[in-house]
Write an enzyme that holds these catalytic residues in place. Structure first.
Site, PDB file in Angstrom:
ATOM      1  N   GLU A  97       0.835  -1.207   0.000  1.00  0.00           N
ATOM      2  CA  GLU A  97       0.000   0.000   0.000  1.00  0.00           C
ATOM      3  C   GLU A  97       0.864   1.250   0.000  1.00  0.00           C
ATOM      4  OE1 GLU A  97      -2.841   0.302   3.195  1.00  0.00           O
ATOM      5  OE2 GLU A  97      -3.548  -1.739   2.845  1.00  0.00           O
ATOM      6  N   CYS A 110       3.272   8.618   1.179  1.00  0.00           N
ATOM      7  CA  CYS A 110       3.581   7.685   2.259  1.00  0.00           C
ATOM      8  C   CYS A 110       3.832   6.332   1.598  1.00  0.00           C
ATOM      9  CB  CYS A 110       2.398   7.619   3.224  1.00  0.00           C
ATOM     10  SG  CYS A 110       2.597   6.332   4.470  1.00  0.00           S
ATOM     11  N   CYS A 117       5.227  -6.972   7.485  1.00  0.00           N
ATOM     12  CA  CYS A 117       6.159  -6.508   8.511  1.00  0.00           C
ATOM     13  C   CYS A 117       6.296  -7.610   9.546  1.00  0.00           C
ATOM     14  CB  CYS A 117       5.598  -5.247   9.181  1.00  0.00           C
ATOM     15  SG  CYS A 117       6.721  -4.504  10.396  1.00  0.00           S
ATOM     16  N   CYS A 121       3.825  -5.034  16.127  1.00  0.00           N
ATOM     17  CA  CYS A 121       3.116  -4.041  16.947  1.00  0.00           C
ATOM     18  C   CYS A 121       1.640  -4.429  17.022  1.00  0.00           C
ATOM     19  CB  CYS A 121       3.285  -2.634  16.367  1.00  0.00           C
ATOM     20  SG  CYS A 121       4.998  -2.102  16.355  1.00  0.00           S
ATOM     21  N   CYS A 124      -1.252  -2.778  14.828  1.00  0.00           N
ATOM     22  CA  CYS A 124      -0.937  -2.483  13.431  1.00  0.00           C
ATOM     23  C   CYS A 124      -1.362  -3.634  12.521  1.00  0.00           C
ATOM     24  CB  CYS A 124       0.555  -2.220  13.290  1.00  0.00           C
ATOM     25  SG  CYS A 124       1.032  -1.874  11.591  1.00  0.00           S
ATOM     26  N   GLY A 164       5.827  -2.066   6.855  1.00  0.00           N
ATOM     27  CA  GLY A 164       7.229  -2.459   6.968  1.00  0.00           C
ATOM     28  C   GLY A 164       8.014  -1.610   7.933  1.00  0.00           C
ATOM     29  N   GLU A 165       9.149  -2.154   8.328  1.00  0.00           N
ATOM     30  CA  GLU A 165      10.072  -1.443   9.210  1.00  0.00           C
ATOM     31  C   GLU A 165      11.302  -1.076   8.371  1.00  0.00           C
ATOM     32  OE1 GLU A 165      10.446   0.034  12.159  1.00  0.00           O
ATOM     33  OE2 GLU A 165      12.518   0.326  11.514  1.00  0.00           O
ATOM     34  N   SER A 196      10.406   6.470   9.510  1.00  0.00           N
ATOM     35  CA  SER A 196       9.765   6.141  10.784  1.00  0.00           C
ATOM     36  C   SER A 196      10.195   4.746  11.225  1.00  0.00           C
ATOM     37  CB  SER A 196       8.241   6.185  10.591  1.00  0.00           C
ATOM     38  OG  SER A 196       7.584   5.810  11.766  1.00  0.00           O
ATOM     39  N   SER A 219       8.640   5.544  16.707  1.00  0.00           N
ATOM     40  CA  SER A 219       7.344   5.113  17.219  1.00  0.00           C
ATOM     41  C   SER A 219       7.520   4.808  18.697  1.00  0.00           C
ATOM     42  CB  SER A 219       6.864   3.876  16.451  1.00  0.00           C
ATOM     43  OG  SER A 219       6.628   4.245  15.118  1.00  0.00           O
ATOM     44  N   LEU A 220       7.125   5.762  19.515  1.00  0.00           N
ATOM     45  CA  LEU A 220       7.356   5.651  20.960  1.00  0.00           C
ATOM     46  C   LEU A 220       6.167   4.949  21.619  1.00  0.00           C
ATOM     47  CD1 LEU A 220       9.166   6.434  23.366  1.00  0.00           C
ATOM     48  CD2 LEU A 220       8.064   8.672  23.379  1.00  0.00           C
ATOM     49  N   HIS A 221       5.006   5.532  21.457  1.00  0.00           N
ATOM     50  CA  HIS A 221       3.719   4.917  21.821  1.00  0.00           C
ATOM     51  C   HIS A 221       3.482   4.650  23.299  1.00  0.00           C
ATOM     52  CE1 HIS A 221       3.164   4.759  17.619  1.00  0.00           C
ATOM     53  NE2 HIS A 221       3.673   3.585  17.368  1.00  0.00           N
ATOM     54  N   ASN A 295      -6.009   3.973  14.754  1.00  0.00           N
ATOM     55  CA  ASN A 295      -7.009   3.544  13.769  1.00  0.00           C
ATOM     56  C   ASN A 295      -7.476   2.155  14.130  1.00  0.00           C
ATOM     57  OD1 ASN A 295      -7.264   5.614  11.726  1.00  0.00           O
ATOM     58  ND2 ASN A 295      -5.104   5.210  11.301  1.00  0.00           N
ATOM     59  N   CYS A 338      -3.756   1.465   7.947  1.00  0.00           N
ATOM     60  CA  CYS A 338      -2.680   1.020   7.060  1.00  0.00           C
ATOM     61  C   CYS A 338      -2.622  -0.497   7.029  1.00  0.00           C
ATOM     62  CB  CYS A 338      -1.331   1.489   7.569  1.00  0.00           C
ATOM     63  SG  CYS A 338      -1.283   3.204   7.939  1.00  0.00           S
TER      64      CYS A 338
HETATM   65  N1  SAH Z   1       7.766   0.404  11.132  1.00  0.00           N
HETATM   66  C1  SAH Z   1       7.716   1.838  11.184  1.00  0.00           C
HETATM   67  C2  SAH Z   1       6.661   2.414  10.253  1.00  0.00           C
HETATM   68  C3  SAH Z   1       5.300   2.004  10.666  1.00  0.00           C
HETATM   69  S1  SAH Z   1       3.875   2.905  10.182  1.00  0.00           S
HETATM   70  C4  SAH Z   1       7.468   2.283  12.604  1.00  0.00           C
HETATM   71  O1  SAH Z   1       7.202   1.447  13.458  1.00  0.00           O
HETATM   72  O2  SAH Z   1       7.564   3.468  12.873  1.00  0.00           O
HETATM   73  C5  SAH Z   1       3.958   4.505  10.835  1.00  0.00           C
HETATM   74  C6  SAH Z   1       3.308   4.744  12.180  1.00  0.00           C
HETATM   75  O3  SAH Z   1       1.931   4.348  12.243  1.00  0.00           O
HETATM   76  C7  SAH Z   1       4.017   4.022  13.305  1.00  0.00           C
HETATM   77  O4  SAH Z   1       4.188   4.918  14.366  1.00  0.00           O
HETATM   78  C8  SAH Z   1       3.024   2.949  13.665  1.00  0.00           C
HETATM   79  O5  SAH Z   1       3.204   2.480  14.981  1.00  0.00           O
HETATM   80  C9  SAH Z   1       1.708   3.657  13.457  1.00  0.00           C
HETATM   81  N2  SAH Z   1       0.541   2.797  13.324  1.00  0.00           N
HETATM   82  C10 SAH Z   1       0.458   1.560  12.800  1.00  0.00           C
HETATM   83  N3  SAH Z   1      -0.793   1.081  12.864  1.00  0.00           N
HETATM   84  C11 SAH Z   1      -1.532   2.037  13.449  1.00  0.00           C
HETATM   85  C12 SAH Z   1      -2.902   2.141  13.810  1.00  0.00           C
HETATM   86  N4  SAH Z   1      -3.763   1.153  13.596  1.00  0.00           N
HETATM   87  N5  SAH Z   1      -3.296   3.288  14.388  1.00  0.00           N
HETATM   88  C13 SAH Z   1      -2.435   4.304  14.625  1.00  0.00           C
HETATM   89  N6  SAH Z   1      -1.137   4.265  14.312  1.00  0.00           N
HETATM   90  C14 SAH Z   1      -0.681   3.141  13.735  1.00  0.00           C
END
Ligand code: SAH
Length: 361
Positions: A97, A110, A117, A121, A124, A164-165, A196, A219-221, A295, A338
Site C-alpha cells: 500500500e 507515504c 512486517c 506491533c 498495526c 514495513g520497518e 519512521s 514510534s514511541l507509543h 485507527n 494502514c
Molecule cells: N515500522 C515503522 C513504520 C510504521 S507505520 C514504525 O514502526 O515506525 C507509521 C506509524 O503508524 C508508526 O508509528 C506505527 O506504529 C503507526 N501505526 C500503525 N498502525 C496504526 C494504527 N492502527 N493506528 C495508529 N497508528 C498506527
C-alpha cells in the site's frame, strides 16, 4: 514467474554501479550518466525510450536489466480531501500500500518499505500476516514516481510510514535515500523525507553516520518500558533507555529535530499520569510529538480515546513546553488502517501471504 525475474533491477543501482557496469561491458562511462538520467529524471519505462543511446546498447541493457514496475490494482480516492490510497502489485505478485496526501505545502507520499512486517506491533494491521519480503530501492522509488505520474504533479515530501520497518531493510533504505536525494537523480531534499522506525537501536546509530539529513521519527507509543512492551514486542529487544540514547545520538550527529509518534490507545497510554511520564521522558530533548488517534483494526480490540481526552493529553504536554500536534486524519472515508486493504486482498486469495511473523530474529 516472468523471464525478467532474474535480471537486475536497474532502478536500484547507484551511479557508480552503473558506471562500473558500462566499463565492464566495454561502454563509454558517460553512458551511465545518460541511463541514470533517463531513469531518475525522465522516468523512462523502457530501454527503448532512451533515444540518445545506440540501439545495440539499449538491447544489451534490456538483456541484462529490468526496470522495476508496479501495477496499481486499486486506487481509492477520498471524497473529503482527495487523499489517494494505492494498492500496488509487485512483479512477483506481492502487494503493498502507498498513500498520496495533499497538504498546504504540497503533495506527500507515504510509502511502504517491506511487503508486510515482522515487528508485531499489536495495533498495526501490516504485521498480522508477517513479512513477505523486503522491498528493493527501485520498488520504493517506483511508488513515489507512480503516484507523482498519476497526480500529474511533483511530490515534495516522502514519509516511509507505510507497511514495513525501514530499518529492518537497511541497505535498501539507504540506497533509496541516496538516489532520492541525489541532485542528478530524483532530486528531493533529504530534509523533506521522514523515516519512521519502531526503534532498531544499532540501525538508528548507523543511520546517524550516513550523512543523510532525513528526519527520523520514533514510534514511541508509551512512556515506560513496561507499557511499551505491551504494545510493541520489539521493545523487549531494544529497551526504552537505549532507544532514546540512540535518538539523541541521531540528533547530535545530524542536527535534525527528532519526531516521536505516539498512537493514542484507550486504556493504554493516554492518562494524565502517562502525560506526566512522557513529558519527563523527553524533557530537554529537541523533539516534536505527533499524537495519532489509533485507527481501528478489525482483528484487534484497540480503540482511540475520545477527542476531549486526546486534547487534554496534548495540553498537558504543551504546558511542559513540548511541541505537540494531533495528526490530522487524511482520507477518513477510505481509511481502513494502514495495511487493511492489503490484507483484504491477501484474504481474497488475490496475492500471496507471508511466512515470517515471528518478530525480529
Ligand atoms: N515500522 C515503522 C513504520 C510504521 S507505520 C514504525 O514502526 O515506525 C507509521 C506509524 O503508524 C508508526 O508509528 C506505527 O506504529 C503507526 N501505526 C500503525 N498502525 C496504526 C494504527 N492502527 N493506528 C495508529 N497508528 C498506527
Amino acid at each position: 514467474m516472468s523471464d525478467t525475474a532474474d535480471k537486475t533491477d536497474i532502478l536500484s543501482l547507484m551511479p557508480g554501479e552503473l558506471k562500473a557496469w558500462m566499463e565492464e561491458n566495454g561502454q563509454k562511462p558517460f553512458r551511465a550518466k545518460q541511463v541514470y538520467e533517463w531513469l531518475h529524471v525522465h522516468h523512462a519505462g523502457s530501454f527503448d525510450d532512451m533515444t540518445n543511446l545506440p540501439k545495440a546498447l539499449r538491447q544489451t541493457l534490456s538483456d541484462s536489466f529490468r526496470i522495476a514496475s508496479l501495477h496499481a490494482e486499486e486506487v481509492l480516492t477520498s471524497l473529503i480531501d482527495g487523499t489517494r490510497k494505492y494498492l500496488f502489485s509487485l512483479e512477483d505478485g506481492h502487494v503493498i500500500e502507498s498513500v498520496l496526501m495533499r497538504y498546504s505545502y504540497g503533495l506527500t507520499a507515504c510509502i511502504s518499505s517491506q511487503a508486510g512486517c515482522r515487528m508485531g506491533c499489536r495495533f498495526c494491521a501490516s504485521t498480522i500476516d508477517g513479512k513477505a519480503r523486503d522491498l528493493r530501492a527501485g520498488e520504493m522509488i517506483a511508488q513515489v514516481v507512480k503516484m507523482s505520474e498519476d497526480a500529474g504533479e511533483r511530490i515534495g515530501h516522502v514519509v516511509i510510514m507505510g507497511s514495513g520497518e525501514p530499518l529492518d531493510n537497511y541497505d535498501n533504505l539507504v540506497r533509496f535515500l541516496r538516489i532520492m536525494g541525489d541532485p542528478d537523480g530524483e532530486c528531493l531534499s533529504l530534509r523533506d523525507i521522514t523515516v519512521s522506525t519502531c526503534g532498531i537501536v544499532p540501525k538508528i546509530r548507523s543511520l546517524a553516520g550516513e550523512g543523510l539529513p532525513v528526519t527520523l521519527a520514533l514510534s514511541l507509543h508509551a512512556p515506560t518500558q513496561e507499557k511499551r512492551e505491551r504494545l510493541m514486542p520489539i521493545a523487549k529487544k531494544y529497551r526504552l533507555p537505549d532507544v532514546l540514547d540512540a535518538m539523541k545520538e541521531y540528533y547530535e550527529r545530524t542536527g535534525r529535530r527528532i519526531t516521536f509518534e505516539y498512537s493514542c490507545v484507550e486504556g493504554e497510554n493516554t492518562s494524565p499520569e502517562d502525560a506526566k511520564l512522557l513529558a519527563d521522558l523527553v524533557q530537554g530533548m529537541n523533539c516534536h510529538i505527533n499524537l495519532i488517534p489509533v485507527n481501528h483494526v478489525s482483528e484487534r480490540n484497540y480503540r482511540r480515546p475520545d477527542q476531549a481526552k486526546i486534547e487534554a493529553f496534548r495540553r498537558k504536554l504543551e504546558k511542559r513546553g513540548i511541541s505537540v500536534t494531533i495528526r490530522r486524519e487524511m482520507g477518513r472515508d477510505i481509511n481502513g488502517a494502514c495495511g487493511q486493504l492489503r490484507r483484504s486482498y491477501i484474504s481474497a486469495g488475490k496475492a500471496p501471504a507471508s511466512a515470517d511473523a515471528d518478530g525480529e530474529s
